[in-house]
Motif scaffolding. Structure first.
Motif, PDB file in Angstrom:
ATOM      1  N   LYS A  10       0.810  -1.216   0.000  1.00 23.98           N
ATOM      2  CA  LYS A  10       0.000   0.000   0.000  1.00 23.98           C
ATOM      3  C   LYS A  10       0.843   1.266   0.000  1.00 23.98           C
ATOM      4  CE  LYS A  10      -0.698  -0.119   5.044  1.00 23.98           C
ATOM      5  NZ  LYS A  10      -1.729  -0.189   6.119  1.00 23.98           N
ATOM      6  N   PHE A  11       2.030   1.192   0.597  1.00 28.16           N
ATOM      7  CA  PHE A  11       2.882   2.377   0.630  1.00 28.16           C
ATOM      8  C   PHE A  11       3.509   2.631  -0.742  1.00 28.16           C
ATOM      9  CE2 PHE A  11       2.892   0.764   5.008  1.00 28.16           C
ATOM     10  CZ  PHE A  11       2.367   1.871   5.653  1.00 28.16           C
ATOM     11  N   GLU A  12       3.969   1.569  -1.393  1.00 29.71           N
ATOM     12  CA  GLU A  12       4.529   1.722  -2.728  1.00 29.71           C
ATOM     13  C   GLU A  12       3.446   2.175  -3.711  1.00 29.71           C
ATOM     14  OE1 GLU A  12       6.571  -1.773  -3.953  1.00 29.71           O
ATOM     15  OE2 GLU A  12       8.235  -1.491  -2.555  1.00 29.71           O
ATOM     16  N   MET A  13       2.219   1.627  -3.550  1.00 31.77           N
ATOM     17  CA  MET A  13       1.130   2.020  -4.436  1.00 31.77           C
ATOM     18  C   MET A  13       0.761   3.483  -4.219  1.00 31.77           C
ATOM     19  SD  MET A  13      -0.493   0.441  -6.789  1.00 31.77           S
ATOM     20  CE  MET A  13      -1.195   1.541  -8.000  1.00 31.77           C
ATOM     21  N   LYS A  54       8.862  -0.329  -6.759  1.00 35.43           N
ATOM     22  CA  LYS A  54       9.861   0.644  -6.293  1.00 35.43           C
ATOM     23  C   LYS A  54      10.735   1.087  -7.465  1.00 35.43           C
ATOM     24  CE  LYS A  54      11.497   0.042  -2.192  1.00 35.43           C
ATOM     25  NZ  LYS A  54      12.285  -0.489  -1.044  1.00 35.43           N
ATOM     26  N   THR A  55      11.064   0.149  -8.350  1.00 33.92           N
ATOM     27  CA  THR A  55      11.832   0.492  -9.546  1.00 33.92           C
ATOM     28  C   THR A  55      11.110   1.542 -10.375  1.00 33.92           C
ATOM     29  OG1 THR A  55      12.876  -1.690  -9.689  1.00 33.92           O
ATOM     30  CG2 THR A  55      12.756  -0.403 -11.720  1.00 33.92           C
ATOM     31  N   ALA A  56       9.814   1.305 -10.621  1.00 35.52           N
ATOM     32  CA  ALA A  56       9.027   2.232 -11.444  1.00 35.52           C
ATOM     33  C   ALA A  56       8.937   3.613 -10.800  1.00 35.52           C
ATOM     34  CB  ALA A  56       7.621   1.661 -11.669  1.00 35.52           C
ATOM     35  N   ILE A  57       8.777   3.655  -9.479  1.00 32.31           N
ATOM     36  CA  ILE A  57       8.678   4.942  -8.778  1.00 32.31           C
ATOM     37  C   ILE A  57       9.980   5.722  -8.897  1.00 32.31           C
ATOM     38  CG2 ILE A  57       8.400   6.056  -6.525  1.00 32.31           C
ATOM     39  CD1 ILE A  57       6.535   3.751  -5.750  1.00 32.31           C
ATOM     40  N   ILE A  58      11.110   5.056  -8.645  1.00 35.63           N
ATOM     41  CA  ILE A  58      12.399   5.750  -8.713  1.00 35.63           C
ATOM     42  C   ILE A  58      12.684   6.212 -10.140  1.00 35.63           C
ATOM     43  CG2 ILE A  58      14.898   5.498  -8.434  1.00 35.63           C
ATOM     44  CD1 ILE A  58      14.339   3.555  -6.133  1.00 35.63           C
ATOM     45  N   LEU A  59      12.388   5.367 -11.124  1.00 34.19           N
ATOM     46  CA  LEU A  59      12.632   5.748 -12.514  1.00 34.19           C
ATOM     47  C   LEU A  59      11.718   6.890 -12.955  1.00 34.19           C
ATOM     48  CD1 LEU A  59      13.205   2.307 -14.304  1.00 34.19           C
ATOM     49  CD2 LEU A  59      14.907   3.977 -13.539  1.00 34.19           C
ATOM     50  N   SER A  60      10.576   7.062 -12.270  1.00 33.30           N
ATOM     51  CA  SER A  60       9.667   8.162 -12.622  1.00 33.30           C
ATOM     52  C   SER A  60      10.281   9.524 -12.322  1.00 33.30           C
ATOM     53  CB  SER A  60       8.333   8.018 -11.873  1.00 33.30           C
ATOM     54  OG  SER A  60       8.467   8.365 -10.505  1.00 33.30           O
ATOM     55  N   THR A  61      11.354   9.552 -11.504  1.00 33.81           N
ATOM     56  CA  THR A  61      12.029  10.827 -11.240  1.00 33.81           C
ATOM     57  C   THR A  61      12.761  11.319 -12.478  1.00 33.81           C
ATOM     58  OG1 THR A  61      14.063   9.782 -10.407  1.00 33.81           O
ATOM     59  CG2 THR A  61      12.347  10.247  -8.803  1.00 33.81           C
ATOM     60  N   ILE A  77       6.000  22.436  -7.398  1.00 35.95           N
ATOM     61  CA  ILE A  77       5.028  21.568  -6.719  1.00 35.95           C
ATOM     62  C   ILE A  77       5.192  20.126  -7.192  1.00 35.95           C
ATOM     63  CG2 ILE A  77       2.565  21.034  -6.451  1.00 35.95           C
ATOM     64  CD1 ILE A  77       2.038  24.057  -6.664  1.00 35.95           C
ATOM     65  N   GLY A  78       5.336  19.942  -8.507  1.00 29.18           N
ATOM     66  CA  GLY A  78       5.514  18.605  -9.058  1.00 29.18           C
ATOM     67  C   GLY A  78       6.759  17.932  -8.519  1.00 29.18           C
ATOM     68  N   ALA A  79       7.858  18.689  -8.431  1.00 24.04           N
ATOM     69  CA  ALA A  79       9.112  18.141  -7.915  1.00 24.04           C
ATOM     70  C   ALA A  79       8.958  17.698  -6.467  1.00 24.04           C
ATOM     71  CB  ALA A  79      10.225  19.194  -8.030  1.00 24.04           C
ATOM     72  N   ILE A  80       8.283  18.508  -5.652  1.00 24.14           N
ATOM     73  CA  ILE A  80       8.073  18.177  -4.240  1.00 24.14           C
ATOM     74  C   ILE A  80       7.240  16.906  -4.098  1.00 24.14           C
ATOM     75  CG2 ILE A  80       6.950  18.929  -2.097  1.00 24.14           C
ATOM     76  CD1 ILE A  80       7.729  21.809  -2.890  1.00 24.14           C
ATOM     77  N   ALA A  92       6.843  11.091  -2.932  1.00 21.66           N
ATOM     78  CA  ALA A  92       6.502   9.727  -3.363  1.00 21.66           C
ATOM     79  C   ALA A  92       7.659   8.767  -3.088  1.00 21.66           C
ATOM     80  CB  ALA A  92       6.156   9.724  -4.852  1.00 21.66           C
ATOM     81  N   ILE A  93       8.876   9.220  -3.366  1.00 21.59           N
ATOM     82  CA  ILE A  93      10.060   8.403  -3.109  1.00 21.59           C
ATOM     83  C   ILE A  93      10.207   8.136  -1.616  1.00 21.59           C
ATOM     84  CG2 ILE A  93      12.574   8.286  -3.264  1.00 21.59           C
ATOM     85  CD1 ILE A  93      11.205   8.039  -5.934  1.00 21.59           C
ATOM     86  N   ILE A  94      10.055   9.181  -0.817  1.00 25.90           N
ATOM     87  CA  ILE A  94      10.191   9.048   0.640  1.00 25.90           C
ATOM     88  C   ILE A  94       9.149   8.082   1.191  1.00 25.90           C
ATOM     89  CG2 ILE A  94       9.987  10.279   2.841  1.00 25.90           C
ATOM     90  CD1 ILE A  94      11.112  12.759   1.363  1.00 25.90           C
ATOM     91  N   LEU A  95       7.916   8.191   0.695  1.00 26.16           N
ATOM     92  CA  LEU A  95       6.835   7.312   1.150  1.00 26.16           C
ATOM     93  C   LEU A  95       7.142   5.856   0.815  1.00 26.16           C
ATOM     94  CD1 LEU A  95       3.968   6.954   2.314  1.00 26.16           C
ATOM     95  CD2 LEU A  95       3.082   7.341   0.001  1.00 26.16           C
TER      96      LEU A  95
END
Length: 293
Positions: free
Chosen positions: A118-121, A236-243, A266-269, A274-277
């Motif tokens: 749920k946290f990654e989602m 987690k891979t997809a989230i990090i690559l989204s940066t 705002i988008g950057a924050i 999202a990464i921190i979560l």
């Protein structure tokens, strides 16, 4: 430090891909999108084959098959993104492509019956909102064929991430990357020849920009992605690559003098949150649960 080696590699990949937006923009002044893809994938497979030629002697049939699947998905995603860009805006193209970040966990759920974290989602959806602030214009307009093709591209990248995580568990990540690059290059040249785009510009600015895409955005970045997925989950891979979108903004501001707006900030924050979560929230709750016991 070794605990975070996968995350470090993925962040490095995202930074390289972010810088790639700038060099892609320069390359497009001299070459067609199809020519750029053919050159970057060819450079990738040539460099990797030269450096790791001794490993190629021990390549397995399973590596060839799995590399073919990854290479096909990779080129299909790039092809749909490129063609889709001809019918939609760059901002919508970038945003819809990034939707792969929320597609990946559902692919894992359907294919492997894997429970969604749920946290990654939550981090994935937060990343999408952040990317929307970064790239999506307020006047979205109607959905067109370009948007649908780009959505297909998002699924292509999502499946490439999913199958990379699946295959890399029992395959040599370097050999898997070599085969993937080779297959993508093969499909790229088929399209270049089929479209009759066999004459390439030899302007130095275009050559150097395209070589950057081949050496860094393709060879180094995809090696890092494949190796990193031995240590991290698909989501987690997809989230990090989204940066990648965040770093694309940073390099556009620094190199192309793009104006930094409030929406970009705002988008950057949101992407950073999202990464921190995704990275720290589960650990926090695990520690809290242990303390309660």
């Amino acid at each position: 430090m070794s605990k975070y080696i996968g995350e470090i590699m993925l962040f490095t990949t995202a930074i390289i891909w972010g810088s790639g937006f700038v060099f892609s923009a320069i390359s497009l002044d001299y070459l067609t999108p199809y020519q750029i893809l053919a050159v970057r994938f060819s450079v990738g497979v040539l460099i990797l084959s030269f450096i790791f030629y001794k490993r190629l002697r021990n390549i397995k049939k399973s590596t060839l098959l799995r590399g073919f699947i990854l290479g096909f998905l990779l080129y299909l995603a790039f092809l749909l993104q490129t063609v889709g860009l001809q019918y939609t805006t760059p901002s919508k193209n970038a945003f819809i492509t990034a939707i792969n970040v929320v597609i990946v966990p559902f692919i894992a759920l359907i294919m492997d019956k894997r429970k969604i974290d749920k946290f990654e989602m939550s981090g994935a959806f937060l990343a999408i909102i952040g990317i929307a602030f970064l790239s999506l214009q307020l006047s979205v307009g109607k959905i067109n064929i370009g948007d649908l093709l780009t959505l297909g591209c998002a699924f292509g990248f999502a499946y490439q991430i999913y199958y990379t995580s699946k295959y890399v568990k029992d395959e040599d990540p370097i050999l898997l990357t070599v085969v993937q690059m080779g297959v993508a290059a093969l499909f790229a040249w088929i399209f270049v020849i089929g479209k009759g785009e066999i004459y390439f510009s030899l302007e130095w600015e275009g050559i150097l920009s395209t070589l950057y895409l081949g050496v860094f955005s393709t060879t180094l970045a995809y090696c890092f992605q494949t190796m990193a997925q031995k240590y991290t989950s698909e989501t987690k891979t997809a989230i990090i690559l989204s940066t990648e979108a965040l770093w694309g903004m940073v390099f556009s501001v620094l190199i192309l003098s793009e104006v930094l707006t409030g929406r970009m900030i705002i988008g950057a924050i949101l992407i950073l949150l999202a990464i921190i979560l995704a990275e720290t929230k589960p650990d926090f709750f695990k520690r809290k649960a242990m303390e309660d016991i």
